[in-house]
Motif scaffolding. Structure first.
Motif, PDB file in Angstrom:
ATOM      1  N   GLY A 166       0.832  -1.195   0.000  1.00 11.05           N
ATOM      2  CA  GLY A 166       0.000   0.000   0.000  1.00 11.05           C
ATOM      3  C   GLY A 166       0.867   1.245   0.000  1.00 11.05           C
ATOM      4  O   GLY A 166       1.918   1.275   0.638  1.00 11.05           O
ATOM      5  N   SER A 188       0.657   5.647   0.235  1.00 11.66           N
ATOM      6  CA  SER A 188      -0.120   6.852   0.501  1.00 11.66           C
ATOM      7  C   SER A 188       0.854   8.019   0.609  1.00 11.66           C
ATOM      8  O   SER A 188       1.946   7.865   1.170  1.00 11.66           O
ATOM      9  N   SER A 205      -3.551   5.251   6.074  1.00 14.08           N
ATOM     10  CA  SER A 205      -4.070   5.241   4.706  1.00 14.08           C
ATOM     11  C   SER A 205      -3.342   4.214   3.838  1.00 14.08           C
ATOM     12  O   SER A 205      -3.957   3.509   3.042  1.00 14.08           O
ATOM     13  N   ASN A 250      -5.000   1.081   1.989  1.00 12.42           N
ATOM     14  CA  ASN A 250      -4.843   0.841   0.550  1.00 12.42           C
ATOM     15  C   ASN A 250      -4.299  -0.558   0.268  1.00 12.42           C
ATOM     16  O   ASN A 250      -4.689  -1.184  -0.720  1.00 12.42           O
TER      17      ASN A 250
END
Length: 131
Positions: free
Chosen positions: A54, A56, A120, A124
């Motif tokens: 992920g 961010s 975040s 994700n």
């Protein structure tokens, strides 16, 4: 002598206003970027086993994580990249995410921006595991 003092005063005042304006603009922009990030919890019952990456980012904080899921539980979170100012203490947040098996945990005081961006990035990553 009075003219020199007046000119110096005007220069100092102008610089102070310019710096204040830049600070206000930058903090407003960062605030909008943070509000736009999704840090909501993911239904872990829908996340398949695996390792997910992920990412961010805001202008000031950039995070890449690898999240490992087994039996619908977060078993490991590795922070691969965390570009930050003084946000390194936020990295401790991953322990709470693992123990609570969710990404929307409390932020670390003094490292709020980094905490939000890390949450975040984990969100994700987890979304990738939903089929």
């Amino acid at each position: 002598m009075k003219k020199v003092l007046i000119i110096m005063g005007i220069v100092v005042l102008t610089l102070a206003l310019a710096i204040g304006g830049i600070y206000f603009f930058a903090s407003s922009k960062l605030s909008s970027q943070l509000k736009a990030l999704d840090v909501s919890d993911v239904d872990m019952q829908k996340v398949s086993d695996g390792c997910y990456t992920g990412i961010s980012e805001t202008d000031l904080v950039k995070v890449t994580v690898e999240v490992t899921v087994a039996d619908h539980k977060i078993t490991d979170i590795k922070i691969v990249r965390h570009d930050n100012g003084k946000g390194a203490p936020a990295e401790a947040i991953v322990n709470d995410m693992i123990s609570e098996n969710r990404c929307d945990v409390d932020t670390v005081t003094g490292a709020t921006c980094s905490s939000i961006v890390i949450k975040s990035a984990v969100h994700n990553a987890l979304v990738q595991g939903i089929k």
